[in-house]
Design an enzyme around this catalytic site. Structure first.
Site, PDB file in Angstrom:
ATOM      1  N   TYR A 142      -2.049  -1.312  10.416  1.00 18.30           N
ATOM      2  CA  TYR A 142      -2.009  -1.429   8.951  1.00 18.30           C
ATOM      3  C   TYR A 142      -0.674  -0.901   8.418  1.00 18.30           C
ATOM      4  CZ  TYR A 142      -3.964  -1.128   4.169  1.00 18.30           C
ATOM      5  OH  TYR A 142      -4.229  -1.273   2.824  1.00 18.30           O
ATOM      6  N   SER A 182       0.887  -1.184   0.000  1.00 18.94           N
ATOM      7  CA  SER A 182       0.000   0.000   0.000  1.00 18.94           C
ATOM      8  C   SER A 182       0.913   1.218   0.000  1.00 18.94           C
ATOM      9  CB  SER A 182      -0.850  -0.014   1.278  1.00 18.94           C
ATOM     10  OG  SER A 182      -1.481   1.232   1.479  1.00 18.94           O
TER      11      SER A 182
HETATM   12  P1  NAD Z   1     -11.496  -6.101  -0.210  1.00 22.83           P
HETATM   13  O1  NAD Z   1     -12.097  -5.998   1.159  1.00 22.83           O
HETATM   14  O2  NAD Z   1     -12.290  -5.694  -1.404  1.00 22.83           O
HETATM   15  O3  NAD Z   1     -11.002  -7.593  -0.482  1.00 22.83           O
HETATM   16  C1  NAD Z   1     -10.292  -8.303   0.485  1.00 22.83           C
HETATM   17  C2  NAD Z   1     -10.230  -9.735   0.062  1.00 22.83           C
HETATM   18  O4  NAD Z   1      -9.491 -10.449   1.050  1.00 22.83           O
HETATM   19  C3  NAD Z   1     -11.603 -10.409  -0.017  1.00 22.83           C
HETATM   20  O5  NAD Z   1     -11.588 -11.368  -1.039  1.00 22.83           O
HETATM   21  C4  NAD Z   1     -11.725 -11.095   1.345  1.00 22.83           C
HETATM   22  O6  NAD Z   1     -12.593 -12.198   1.351  1.00 22.83           O
HETATM   23  C5  NAD Z   1     -10.289 -11.518   1.535  1.00 22.83           C
HETATM   24  N1  NAD Z   1      -9.904 -11.749   2.915  1.00 22.83           N
HETATM   25  C6  NAD Z   1     -10.016 -10.917   3.967  1.00 22.83           C
HETATM   26  N2  NAD Z   1      -9.553 -11.518   5.078  1.00 22.83           N
HETATM   27  C7  NAD Z   1      -9.127 -12.742   4.686  1.00 22.83           C
HETATM   28  C8  NAD Z   1      -8.563 -13.839   5.370  1.00 22.83           C
HETATM   29  N3  NAD Z   1      -8.324 -13.784   6.682  1.00 22.83           N
HETATM   30  N4  NAD Z   1      -8.260 -14.949   4.675  1.00 22.83           N
HETATM   31  C9  NAD Z   1      -8.516 -15.027   3.344  1.00 22.83           C
HETATM   32  N5  NAD Z   1      -9.045 -14.016   2.650  1.00 22.83           N
HETATM   33  C10 NAD Z   1      -9.358 -12.894   3.311  1.00 22.83           C
HETATM   34  O7  NAD Z   1     -10.134  -5.308  -0.087  1.00 22.83           O
HETATM   35  P2  NAD Z   1      -9.181  -4.644  -1.189  1.00 22.83           P
HETATM   36  O8  NAD Z   1      -9.338  -3.185  -1.062  1.00 22.83           O
HETATM   37  O9  NAD Z   1      -9.317  -5.296  -2.509  1.00 22.83           O
HETATM   38  O10 NAD Z   1      -7.772  -5.005  -0.542  1.00 22.83           O
HETATM   39  C11 NAD Z   1      -6.909  -5.987  -1.056  1.00 22.83           C
HETATM   40  C12 NAD Z   1      -5.485  -5.681  -0.617  1.00 22.83           C
HETATM   41  O11 NAD Z   1      -5.105  -4.421  -1.147  1.00 22.83           O
HETATM   42  C13 NAD Z   1      -5.313  -5.571   0.893  1.00 22.83           C
HETATM   43  O12 NAD Z   1      -4.069  -6.132   1.267  1.00 22.83           O
HETATM   44  C14 NAD Z   1      -5.303  -4.081   1.127  1.00 22.83           C
HETATM   45  O13 NAD Z   1      -4.590  -3.735   2.283  1.00 22.83           O
HETATM   46  C15 NAD Z   1      -4.601  -3.610  -0.120  1.00 22.83           C
HETATM   47  N6  NAD Z   1      -4.817  -2.201  -0.449  1.00 22.83           N
HETATM   48  C16 NAD Z   1      -6.080  -1.722  -0.657  1.00 22.83           C
HETATM   49  C17 NAD Z   1      -6.228  -0.381  -0.977  1.00 22.83           C
HETATM   50  C18 NAD Z   1      -7.569   0.231  -1.244  1.00 22.83           C
HETATM   51  O14 NAD Z   1      -7.642   1.469  -1.345  1.00 22.83           O
HETATM   52  N7  NAD Z   1      -8.630  -0.525  -1.373  1.00 22.83           N
HETATM   53  C19 NAD Z   1      -5.122   0.446  -1.082  1.00 22.83           C
HETATM   54  C20 NAD Z   1      -3.866  -0.089  -0.871  1.00 22.83           C
HETATM   55  C21 NAD Z   1      -3.723  -1.415  -0.558  1.00 22.83           C
END
Ligand code: NAD
Length: 260
Positions: free
Chosen positions: A155, A142
């Site tokens: 985080y 991130s």
């Molecule tokens: P999201 O909530 O849309 O998706 C998260 C996914 O992880 C889902 O498929 C969920 O079922 C799965 N998940 C959650 N806990 C889990 C567990 N314990 N075991 C297995 N699967 C699990 O989130 P997202 O925004 O797509 O985030 C995905 C990654 O990207 C994360 O690591 C997040 O930190 C990172 N990220 C997101 C953003 C953003 O702005 N959305 C920005 C930077 C980084």
């Protein structure tokens, strides 16, 4: 480009992970999905990827917050597909609170899912990659792996940690065909971020559009969200031959957030 390769993408039933799984499938990779969700919805996603991209696709349920489940997930992917060539450590959660109010169980869970899971999955998948002398490990960090924000201590610690882990693994594999890099997205409009927008709407009495603009305005010069499709494109690039000497790099795709 990725025909014959197998990609395991954690947390790929939603958001960024799903975008990356689709992009890799579009290049011909067989896909092991992982993540939570309604069984019928998850099966629709799995079957949709298999038929749209003419690849094999499986869903491997595992809570990657538990080391044994994470290890078993990798072993099952290897059992079903024969090998795992691309590992995308993407599953992640967020909790927002001041450090003195931060619930210890949320701290432990964020470190377990956002950081330790990448260690356990990499540890389990790497020997096979080294044996075939080809592999791509992509850790979804991130902007919070590069800079901090208030009220996100767990985080930010986990994401800085995964950037460091990425560099170590890249050095250990530097003389092989396995690379390890991190992607550092800015705001992406997924359920993880929608929750933070909902809190703003409630706390600051904003409309949905006003809350989105406020969120972007604080950190993002472009005032645009990054999309899962754009991040999928970056993951495909990191899997390409052109990226063979990208090793241990945290690549930001963040609308200018960390250029400031
Ligand atoms: P999201 O909530 O849309 O998706 C998260 C996914 O992880 C889902 O498929 C969920 O079922 C799965 N998940 C959650 N806990 C889990 C567990 N314990 N075991 C297995 N699967 C699990 O989130 P997202 O925004 O797509 O985030 C995905 C990654 O990207 C994360 O690591 C997040 O930190 C990172 N990220 C997101 C953003 C953003 O702005 N959305 C920005 C930077 C980084």
């Amino acid at each position: 480009m990725l025909k014959g390769k197998v990609a395991l993408v954690t947390g790929s039933t939603s958001g960024i992970g799903l975008g990356i799984a689709r992009a890799l499938a579009a290049e011909g990779a067989d896909i092991a999905l992982n993540g939570f969700g309604d069984a019928g919805e998850v099966e629709k996603l799995r079957a949709g990827i298999a038929s749209q991209y003419k690849v094999r696709a499986a869903h491997i349920p595992a809570d990657v917050g538990h080391p044994q489940e994470t290890i078993a997930m990798v072993e099952r992917a290897i059992g079903e597909f024969g090998h795992v060539d691309i590992l995308v450590n993407n599953a992640g959660i967020q909790h927002v609170a001041k450090v003195q109010d931060f619930p210890p169980e949320q701290w432990e869970r964020i470190i377990a899912i956002n950081l330790s899971a990448a260690f356990y999955a990499t540890r389990a998948a790497l020997p096979g990659m080294l044996a075939r002398n080809w592999g791509r490990i992509i850790n979804i960090a991130s902007t919070h792996g590069l800079v901090a924000s208030a009220e996100k201590s767990a985080y930010v610690a986990a994401k800085h940690g995964i950037v460091g882990f990425t560099k170590s693994v890249a050095l250990e594999t530097a003389r092989t065909g396995v690379t390890c890099n991190a992607i550092c997205p800015g705001w992406v409009l997924t359920p993880l971020v929608q929750k933070q927008i909902d809190v703003r709407m409630q706390n600051d009495r904003l409309s949905l559009d006003e809350a989105k603009r406020a969120l972007l305005g604080e950190k993002t010069p472009s005032l645009e969200f990054v999309t899962p499709e754009e991040l999928g494109g970056l993951a495909v690039f990191l899997c390409s031959d052109a990226a063979a000497q990208m090793r241990g790099v945290p690549v930001a795709m963040d609308g200018g957030w960390t250029a400031q």
